[in-house]
Design an enzyme around this catalytic site. Structure first.
Site, mmCIF file in Angstrom:
data_model
loop_
_atom_site.group_PDB
_atom_site.id
_atom_site.type_symbol
_atom_site.label_atom_id
_atom_site.label_comp_id
_atom_site.label_asym_id
_atom_site.label_seq_id
_atom_site.Cartn_x
_atom_site.Cartn_y
_atom_site.Cartn_z
ATOM 1 N N ARG A 185 8.831 -1.502 4.175
ATOM 2 C CA ARG A 185 7.536 -1.077 4.709
ATOM 3 C C ARG A 185 6.956 -2.087 5.722
ATOM 4 N NH1 ARG A 185 3.743 0.103 -0.106
ATOM 5 N NH2 ARG A 185 4.958 -1.574 -1.054
ATOM 6 N N LEU A 234 6.711 -1.989 8.941
ATOM 7 C CA LEU A 234 5.846 -1.430 9.981
ATOM 8 C C LEU A 234 4.459 -1.107 9.422
ATOM 9 C CD1 LEU A 234 5.726 -0.556 12.957
ATOM 10 C CD2 LEU A 234 6.301 1.744 12.216
ATOM 11 N N ILE A 265 -14.571 13.819 -10.626
ATOM 12 C CA ILE A 265 -13.232 14.407 -10.635
ATOM 13 C C ILE A 265 -12.258 13.606 -11.500
ATOM 14 C CG2 ILE A 265 -11.352 15.249 -9.141
ATOM 15 C CD1 ILE A 265 -14.070 16.724 -8.896
ATOM 16 N N GLY A 266 -12.632 12.408 -11.881
ATOM 17 C CA GLY A 266 -11.785 11.692 -12.830
ATOM 18 C C GLY A 266 -11.703 10.205 -12.612
ATOM 19 N N CYS A 300 2.180 5.374 2.136
ATOM 20 C CA CYS A 300 3.456 5.795 1.577
ATOM 21 C C CYS A 300 3.272 6.168 0.111
ATOM 22 C CB CYS A 300 4.466 4.659 1.644
ATOM 23 S SG CYS A 300 4.773 4.111 3.316
ATOM 24 N N TRP A 306 5.173 16.655 -6.691
ATOM 25 C CA TRP A 306 5.125 15.281 -6.202
ATOM 26 C C TRP A 306 6.233 14.411 -6.782
ATOM 27 C CZ3 TRP A 306 -0.952 14.533 -5.930
ATOM 28 C CH2 TRP A 306 -1.387 15.045 -4.706
ATOM 29 N N ASP A 330 -5.385 18.542 -13.713
ATOM 30 C CA ASP A 330 -5.401 18.464 -12.251
ATOM 31 C C ASP A 330 -4.209 19.171 -11.632
ATOM 32 O OD1 ASP A 330 -7.707 16.950 -11.796
ATOM 33 O OD2 ASP A 330 -6.656 15.074 -12.238
ATOM 34 N N HIS A 366 -13.877 10.911 1.023
ATOM 35 C CA HIS A 366 -12.880 10.232 1.867
ATOM 36 C C HIS A 366 -13.530 9.285 2.866
ATOM 37 C CE1 HIS A 366 -11.160 13.923 0.278
ATOM 38 N NE2 HIS A 366 -10.058 13.216 0.181
#
Ligand code: GLN
Ligand code: ZN
Length: 763
Positions: free
Chosen positions: A16, A18, A433-434, A518, A563, A601, A697
């Protein structure tokens, strides 16, 4: 001669590099020159590695500082006025489009971000303004290709095609026609590449694998019949992936492309398209036979059988072996997985190992007698050996499932009454939401435990302290339904994977999710089973500290599946049901321990919705909804089941979401201007809802008034008896200060509205 290529490669760096460097650049700790230098080093070493692995056509331009769609937008000069007005240098304009830009006169928001087809990679959505003057801007692509060619790499530049670009772009103002202009720009790009001495250029048109209407086909024809005649000696590969191109195969076969890149892994009809229509004599077939989206070793027996079939339609020397899509979607290399047992490792191929597979397949396919080849025989033996990881008990449980196990009784309306009586909540109940902010300290504690520096008892004690503080905080804020805060979780899927039989974990198997972000998906290795309680300890502890109802917090089966890297030897449906049975046991254990509200969820529920509408139900929704229903089917009527989804773009599957039969669903809505709420009303959505009333966000703290306003807006569409008040996602990425301030305002707003409602109903 038979050749090989790949569509694209991960770019974030095997360690990782970059990512970390770019983040340093964001923090102004390195200069642009330093960033570019290091990025160049990464590319060079990658190219050298490809050379060593005998990749014939090396993708070039798949590198990106943030995202390929954004690169394309910038290359075409599609920079919205707001970013141009910032007057920044090119790279900073680019990052401003990706991430937004903070300044005193008010922040400039980032461009929207969307999931790239049905993957967990996110692209930046180009925004086309009708006043925009598109023109070729920036020469990174040409510089990179020139450099590759100069060191003897057969560079195959990669570009997002104009059709996909236009399909995915958003239009501001009237939807001006960009097709003509765009075609002219692609002609310019091709000419520049040809002048550099490039032989093949890869034009990616993944949008061709979705349902196309006549207008789409017309647009595609218009674009390419303008572009292709000018290509001269340059060979143009039309690259598709993530499915088959059934709606347009015959058209493209007749067009002037020199190569067709087809996906034989996810393209269910790719082979039959060739069977039924043949393969055009003037084209090279780039056959996507190595799966670019999953991490299992290629099954040589199957692949070679496929290639042999193809060889009866296309001569071998017109076939280039390739991956099914860019390798961007798999981790770098198994070489980073020192801790993984060999007995597992031998079954996997990450990006670098897939290059080896291409090489071997090429060799086998070229040889007359490959079944005698040692590598072939080893592979066949290996694939057969995979059957060992079966768990009979789980398989039997799934096989024995009956229809009634998917139907919760009584119906939601009756349950609602019982739940209201049992929970005694005010109208417009407030909750979260948790997750609560994951401070550095929490992360440090988890790490210390992972590294063996804390005993299990010490660790549990630390987490309990965090939980206790979180409960106290929520009581102080005045929320109605509390959560334990999820401090024990690094990731909502990984945590459950770690606690279930059948999952494997990696150390460095990072996959780019967006920009510098990532993820490290777990691997579903075998049959999944719950062998011990997972969350019961912490959640009952949390409940013991408060009289308010605790909301137990679990991750649902579809999200866990979507996922993770999943198995290929059994169907997704079967995996989903196995996971559902495991999570169901956890739900029942929580209920038995006195937890009256349980949230399951399904953040990623929509992610793998098939790209073609005809496949939605049969291939996905039928079992995905069933899996969710299975999880909560046997709870008591008075136990309230919540679910949460991150992206509210589920307008098209609203009935299906309702059919999951949860009692309450919370979801992101703040950013989409609550447009989903209209749909809920129109479709007579039965489930109670908590459309997020503010956007988590962003670090901004919404005012009481602002939240009140959005509650009133929602109340115009949703009856007050069915409305919950909550933020739109978990708070784990937020700072504590802003999270607390926002929640306080949320509670104050809910109270204010309740009061108002009471007064108006009295008067
Ligand atoms: N319960 C999870 C949390 O709050 C949900 C996360 C998500 O939706 N991605 O963090
Ligand atoms: Zn969410």
């Amino acid at each position: 001669m038979l050749q090989n290529t790949i569509i694209g490669y991960p770019r974030i760096g095997s360690q990782r590099e970059l990512k970390f460097l770019t983040e340093k650049y964001f923090r102004k700790e390195v200069s642009e020159a330093e960033l570019r230098k290091e990025a160049e080093e990464l590319r060079l070493s990658q190219w050298r590695m490809f050379k060593g692995k005998h990749i014939d056509w090396v993708p070039c331009g798949d590198f990106s500082f943030y995202d390929g769609m954004l690169d394309t937008a910038c290359l075409l000069g599609a920079i919205p006025a707001a970013y141009k007005a910032l007057g920044l240098k090119a790279l900073d304009t680019y990052f401003a489009m990706a991430r937004g830009y903070q300044r005193e006169q008010g922040d400039v928001k980032a461009l929207p971000m969307r999931k790239w087809f049905n993957t967990n990679y996110h692209y930046i959505v180009p925004v086309l303004e009708d006043s925009m003057e598109l023109r070729l801007s920036g020469d990174d692509l040409f510089t990179m290709c020139g450099q590759a060619l100069s060191i003897g790499i057969q560079a195959k530049p990669v570009l997002i095609g104009p059709f996909t670009f236009l399909k995915l772009a958003r239009y501001q103002g009237k939807k001006a026609r960009f097709a003509g202009k765009l075609a002219a720009l692609y002609i310019e790009i091709l000419a520049k590449l040809r002048a550099l001495g490039v032989q093949w250029v890869q034009v990616e048109e993944p949008a061709l694998v979705t349902d196309l209407c006549l207008e789409d086909i017309e647009l595609f024809r218009e674009l390419y019949s303008a572009i292709l005649p000018s290509k001269g000696s340059l060979r143009v590969l039309l690259q598709t992936y993530f499915g088959d191109i059934r709606d347009i195969y015959r058209d493209v076969a007749a067009m002037q492309f020199d190569g067709l890149g087809l996906d034989f892994v996810e393209g269910k009809q790719t082979l039959s398209l060739i069977r039924n229509n043949g393969f055009p004599k003037d084209k090279t077939l780039f056959a996507g036979v190595v799966n670019g989206r999953n991490i299992w070793r290629n099954d040589y027996e199957k692949t070679l059988a496929l290639l042999e079939t193809l060889a009866s339609y296309v001569e071998k020397d017109r076939i280039v072996l390739s991956t099914s899509c860019s390798l961007l979607h798999v981790p770098y290399t198994l070489g980073n997985e020192a801790a993984m047992d060999k007995k597992y490792k031998c079954h996997f191929a990450f990006a670098q190992e897939k290059l080896d597979e291409l090489q071997v397949l090429q060799e086998l396919f070229a040889s007359a007698n490959y079944t005698q080849n040692k590598l072939y025989r080893e592979n066949v033996a290996l694939i057969r050996a995979r059957e060992q990881f079966a768990d009979k008990e789980v398989q039997d449980a799934v096989a024995a499932l009956q229809g009634k196990q998917f139907v919760r009784k009584p119906a939601v309306e009756q349950r609602r009454k019982l739940q209201q009586a049992a929970l005694d909540l005010p109208i417009l109940p407030t909750t979260t939401i948790g997750s609560f902010p994951q401070t550095k300290e929490v992360k440090r504690i988890r790490k210390a435990f992972k590294r063996g520096k804390l005993t299990a008892e010490e660790y549990t004690q630390h987490i309990r302290e965090k939980i206790a503080a979180c409960i106290a905080l929520q009581e102080e804020i005045g929320l109605d339904v509390l959560v334990h805060g999820e401090f024990e979780r690094n990731d909502m899927v990984e945590y459950f994977g770690e606690n279930l039989q059948g999952f494997l974990f990696t150390q460095k198997a990072w996959v780019q999710s967006y920009g510098t972000r990532c993820v490290k998906p777990p691997i579903i290795w075998g049959d999944v089973k719950r062998t011990n309680p997972i969350t019961v300890g912490y959640i009952t502890y949390a409940q013991s500290l408060t009289k308010k109802p605790m909301k137990g917090m679990l991750t649902g089966p579809v999200t866990i599946l979507n996922w993770s890297f999943s198995r290929e030897d059994i169907e997704p449906r079967e995996m989903a049901f196995q996971i559902a049975l495991a999570i169901r046991d956890e739900v029942l254990a929580l209920e038995a321990a006195g937890i009256r509200i349980i949230q399951i969820d399904e953040a990623a529920f929509k992610e793998k919705l098939p790209l073609r509408h005809t496949d939605w139900h049969k291939e996905y929704l039928d079992w995905a909804i069933a899996a969710f229903r299975l999880v909560h089917q046997s709870v008591k009527p008075a136990t309230q089941i919540h679910t949460h989804m991150c992206y509210s773009e589920f307008e098209k599957i609203i009935k299906e979401i309702d059919a999951m039969d949860a009692d309450v669903i919370t979801f992101e809505a703040a950013r989409s201007n609550l447009s989903i709420v209209d749909t809920l009303q129109r479709m007579h959505f039965r489930t109670e809802v908590g459309p997020g009333v503010y956007d988590i966000h962003s670090p901004r703290v919404p005012s009481v008034q602002e939240i009140e306003q959005s509650i009133y807006n929602i109340l115009k569409k949703i009856p007050k008896e069915k409305l919950w008040i909550n933020p739109d996602c978990g708070l784990k990425t937020r700072g504590r200060k802003e999270a607390v301030a926002s929640l306080k305002n949320l509670v104050a707003a809910a109270k204010e509205v309740r009061q108002q409602l009471k007064e108006t109903s009295v008067s």
